[in-house]
Enzyme design. Sequence first.
Site, short mmCIF file in Angstrom:
data_model
loop_
_atom_site.label_atom_id
_atom_site.label_comp_id
_atom_site.label_asym_id
_atom_site.label_seq_id
_atom_site.Cartn_x
_atom_site.Cartn_y
_atom_site.Cartn_z
N HIS A 72 27.37 79.75 57.62
CA HIS A 72 26.84 79.20 58.52
C HIS A 72 28.48 77.41 58.76
CE1 HIS A 72 25.81 78.06 63.09
NE2 HIS A 72 25.35 80.08 62.94
N GLY A 116 25.06 81.82 55.82
CA GLY A 116 25.04 82.90 56.56
C GLY A 116 26.48 83.53 55.92
N TYR A 146 15.57 80.46 59.13
CA TYR A 146 15.85 81.83 59.00
C TYR A 146 15.81 82.66 60.54
CZ TYR A 146 19.93 84.44 57.62
OH TYR A 146 21.64 84.71 57.52
C1 LCV Z 1 30.79 73.06 58.08
C2 LCV Z 1 31.76 72.50 55.31
C3 LCV Z 1 30.16 73.67 55.32
C4 LCV Z 1 29.63 74.07 55.92
N1 LCV Z 1 30.03 74.23 57.19
O1 LCV Z 1 33.59 71.07 48.74
O2 LCV Z 1 21.98 80.08 55.15
S1 LCV Z 1 21.43 78.98 56.20
O3 LCV Z 1 20.47 79.61 56.92
O4 LCV Z 1 21.37 78.41 55.69
C5 LCV Z 1 22.87 79.36 57.51
C6 LCV Z 1 23.03 78.37 58.51
C7 LCV Z 1 24.10 78.64 56.85
O5 LCV Z 1 24.62 79.57 56.53
O6 LCV Z 1 24.14 77.13 55.93
C8 LCV Z 1 24.86 77.13 55.79
C9 LCV Z 1 25.24 77.25 54.19
N2 LCV Z 1 25.86 77.01 53.59
C10 LCV Z 1 25.93 76.12 52.70
O7 LCV Z 1 24.92 75.24 52.46
C11 LCV Z 1 27.41 75.40 51.46
C12 LCV Z 1 27.80 74.06 51.67
N3 LCV Z 1 28.98 73.43 51.10
C13 LCV Z 1 28.83 73.58 49.90
O8 LCV Z 1 27.69 73.49 49.52
C14 LCV Z 1 29.81 72.93 49.68
O9 LCV Z 1 30.91 72.32 50.29
C15 LCV Z 1 30.77 73.88 48.39
C16 LCV Z 1 30.31 74.62 47.65
C17 LCV Z 1 30.99 75.14 49.32
C18 LCV Z 1 31.96 73.99 48.48
O10 LCV Z 1 31.48 72.65 47.88
P1 LCV Z 1 32.60 71.26 47.53
O11 LCV Z 1 32.94 69.65 47.15
O12 LCV Z 1 34.62 71.83 46.75
P2 LCV Z 1 32.62 70.04 50.06
O13 LCV Z 1 31.38 69.78 50.17
O14 LCV Z 1 33.14 68.47 49.54
O15 LCV Z 1 33.37 69.84 51.82
C19 LCV Z 1 34.71 70.21 52.22
C20 LCV Z 1 34.74 69.87 53.37
O16 LCV Z 1 34.50 71.47 53.63
C21 LCV Z 1 33.14 70.84 54.42
C22 LCV Z 1 32.83 70.14 54.34
O17 LCV Z 1 31.54 69.50 54.78
C23 LCV Z 1 33.50 69.20 53.70
O18 LCV Z 1 33.98 68.80 55.10
P3 LCV Z 1 34.40 67.22 54.80
O19 LCV Z 1 36.16 68.16 54.41
O20 LCV Z 1 34.88 66.90 56.53
O21 LCV Z 1 34.27 66.11 54.08
N4 LCV Z 1 31.94 72.28 54.78
C24 LCV Z 1 31.82 73.27 53.75
N5 LCV Z 1 30.91 73.66 54.06
N6 LCV Z 1 28.65 75.09 55.44
N7 LCV Z 1 31.70 72.03 56.89
#
Ligand code: LCV
Length: 267
Positions: A72, A116, A146
Amino acid sequence: MNRMEPISESLIIKEIKETIGFITLNNPRKYNALCATLLKQLIAALDEFKASNIPVVVIRAPESVKVWSAGHDISELPKTHRDPLGYENPLEIALRAIEEYPGPVIAMVHGSVWGGACDFVITCDMIIGDPSCSFAITPVKIGIPYNASGIMHFINRVGMNIAKEMFFTAQPVDAFRAEQIGILNHLVPTESLEAFTLDFAKTIAAQSSLSIAVIKEQFRILAESHPITPYAFEKIQSLRRKVYDSRDYEEGITAFLEKRKPEFKGE
Ligand code: LCV
């Protein structure tokens, strides 16, 4: 005949290959985070495939991405005091569109699947992955309650035991374990993932689409047939409200957006 048609804002790419519909998630800047715009386009693509009697749909990410979808779009979640995953949430509408599509929707997965998006792929009828795929359901990382339909998707797919482990640890399940516990229908080498999935889809497309559509709808009705009393429904809603009205929920979202670890206080 391959018809590649990028949609206006190109957050998805829709194409038809040998009668199979393909939808490619195409939001690389945000790791294919499932934002409202992408989900609206995905639903529109499913509607168009349905109107053209496409018998099978494959949903995928571009070749060799490290993240299939980051889940999400957290920046679109309500900051507080509103249900983050209510019935009208674009992700919930997309999950129902997948369940109601009159033919199998197959998730072809390489790379990591988060939150999500994990619910999204297990809501698909079948999942085919390569060794790079992994699956993590992460509400507890962000302080999200959730929702009952999402939890039911996991119970139906992997059973109560494993579903609890996935929710409570929020840790990724790797491809090999995903195959063992029934998340993956097939685990295939990266180099043959696309050909295998297309072949698999064509095998299904060669069967009676009317019979498949009716059997899929019976699966959906039976999977959802969990009688629940009005009190049970109201209790679930009040428990969930406690969480999304909490300071922990606000802290979880803010911490993610501020790129720091959340400090949950259990209130
Ligand atoms: C917006 C993002 C996101 C993102 N949204 O790169 O299941 S529930 O209930 O939780 C539901 C509500 C849900 O689905 O929530 C989201 C759950 N997703 C996560 O927990 C994954 C969150 N993301 C990460 O853990 C990391 O981004 C990953 C492992 C996917 C990639 O890590 P990496 O170090 O390679 P960054 O974290 O630096 O992310 C790159 C850019 O993508 C955005 C993040 O904020 C960053 O933006 P900026 O470049 O503007 O800093 N991003 C990543 N995931 N779900 N934005």
